[in-house]
Design a protein around this motif. Structure first.
Motif, PDB file in Angstrom:
ATOM      1  N   ASP A   1       1.066  -1.187  -0.011  1.00 39.49           N
ATOM      2  CA  ASP A   1       0.162  -0.035  -0.098  1.00 39.49           C
ATOM      3  C   ASP A   1       0.622   1.284  -0.026  1.00 39.49           C
ATOM      4  O   ASP A   1       0.398   2.236  -0.360  1.00 39.49           O
ATOM      5  CB  ASP A   1      -1.023   0.035   1.277  1.00 39.49           C
ATOM      6  N   VAL A   2       2.133   1.101   0.296  1.00 40.94           N
ATOM      7  CA  VAL A   2       2.971   2.265   0.402  1.00 40.94           C
ATOM      8  C   VAL A   2       3.493   2.544  -1.061  1.00 40.94           C
ATOM      9  O   VAL A   2       3.991   3.885  -1.161  1.00 40.94           O
ATOM     10  CB  VAL A   2       4.120   2.218   1.419  1.00 40.94           C
ATOM     11  N   ILE A   3       3.255   2.022  -2.055  1.00 45.82           N
ATOM     12  CA  ILE A   3       3.726   2.195  -3.174  1.00 45.82           C
ATOM     13  C   ILE A   3       2.820   2.808  -3.840  1.00 45.82           C
ATOM     14  O   ILE A   3       1.472   2.315  -4.129  1.00 45.82           O
ATOM     15  CB  ILE A   3       4.064   0.809  -3.950  1.00 45.82           C
ATOM     16  N   PRO A   4       3.039   4.062  -4.632  1.00 46.90           N
ATOM     17  CA  PRO A   4       2.021   4.633  -5.370  1.00 46.90           C
ATOM     18  C   PRO A   4       1.770   4.028  -6.748  1.00 46.90           C
ATOM     19  O   PRO A   4       2.396   3.060  -7.292  1.00 46.90           O
ATOM     20  CB  PRO A   4       2.705   5.952  -5.798  1.00 46.90           C
ATOM     21  N   GLU A   5       0.533   4.498  -7.315  1.00 47.67           N
ATOM     22  CA  GLU A   5       0.201   3.601  -8.421  1.00 47.67           C
ATOM     23  C   GLU A   5       1.132   4.009  -9.427  1.00 47.67           C
ATOM     24  O   GLU A   5       2.047   4.968  -9.608  1.00 47.67           O
ATOM     25  CB  GLU A   5      -0.880   4.727  -9.253  1.00 47.67           C
ATOM     26  N   ILE A   6       1.765   2.841 -10.328  1.00 45.08           N
ATOM     27  CA  ILE A   6       2.824   2.655 -11.208  1.00 45.08           C
ATOM     28  C   ILE A   6       2.267   3.083 -12.497  1.00 45.08           C
ATOM     29  O   ILE A   6       1.363   2.592 -12.932  1.00 45.08           O
ATOM     30  CB  ILE A   6       3.355   1.246 -11.209  1.00 45.08           C
ATOM     31  N   ARG A   7       3.204   4.131 -13.391  1.00 45.51           N
ATOM     32  CA  ARG A   7       2.560   4.337 -14.644  1.00 45.51           C
ATOM     33  C   ARG A   7       3.836   4.361 -15.542  1.00 45.51           C
ATOM     34  O   ARG A   7       5.039   4.370 -14.980  1.00 45.51           O
ATOM     35  CB  ARG A   7       2.069   6.001 -14.449  1.00 45.51           C
ATOM     36  N   PRO A   8       3.671   4.057 -16.806  1.00 47.54           N
ATOM     37  CA  PRO A   8       4.639   3.904 -17.713  1.00 47.54           C
ATOM     38  C   PRO A   8       5.809   5.337 -17.591  1.00 47.54           C
ATOM     39  O   PRO A   8       4.955   6.553 -17.550  1.00 47.54           O
ATOM     40  CB  PRO A   8       4.307   3.754 -18.655  1.00 47.54           C
TER      41      PRO A   8
END
Length: 181
Positions: free
Chosen positions: A67-74
């Motif tokens: 949950d500490v990882i933000p949304e991953i985007r290219p």
């Protein structure tokens, strides 16, 4: 660093919503959205290159919630749009897209058009850096080099930046100029 905070400042660790690199934080301040990139996660050793996914092994080993990882985007994608308030404060058009961010050495390599396996970028200043691009997943068992997802890395195309950094090259260059020539 995050493990140190968890062990030494548990009250601070308990307040963490998302972890971010400086570029992630700046993008969040511009857009109001906490996001990150594979390249950024790989700089923090949070990326599993073999599975092209967040390193569950590392997260579990250190007891970090995903949950500490933000949304991953290219890396090259819409990272969000500049909010009305920030646009007004900075004199930008509201809705301006934030479309890219990367670390210092991947950016240096990109600026030199170093994008394909076998290509190398070198820089010297405060530190000396040799940054080469590979398409092979390898690691140095002696931790002499670091591997990052390069700016053009994708699930379909491995592009890994292998980085060797030697601190103090600026002073070495100065010494060489004074004493050798």
């Amino acid at each position: 660093k995050l493990k140190w905070v968890k062990d030494n400042e548990p009250e601070v660790f308990a307040k963490i919503d998302k972890i971010m690199l400086p570029g992630d934080y700046i993008a969040m301040k511009l857009t109001g959205q906490a996001t990150t990139t594979v390249s950024g996660l790989s700089e923090g050793m949070f990326w599993d290159f073999k599975n092209n996914a967040l390193s569950k092994m590392l997260m579990e080993h250190y007891g970090f919630s995903e949950d500490v990882i933000p949304e991953i985007r290219p890396t090259f994608s819409n990272q969000g749009e500049v909010t009305q308030a920030i646009a007004q404060e900075l004199g930008l058009a509201p809705g301006t897209k934030v479309s890219y961010r990367g670390g210092d050495q991947p950016n240096n390599a990109l600026s030199l058009n170093v994008l394909n396996p076998g290509e190398v970028a070198t820089t010297a200043g405060t530190s000396g850096v040799v940054y080469g691009v590979s398409d092979e997943i390898k690691y140095d068992e002696f931790s002499r080099v670091n591997t990052f997802a390069h700016v053009n890395h994708s699930n379909k195309q491995n592009r890994l930046g292998v980085l060797l950094c030697i601190n103090g090259t600026g002073i070495l260059d100065s010494w060489m100029n004074k004493n050798v020539g």
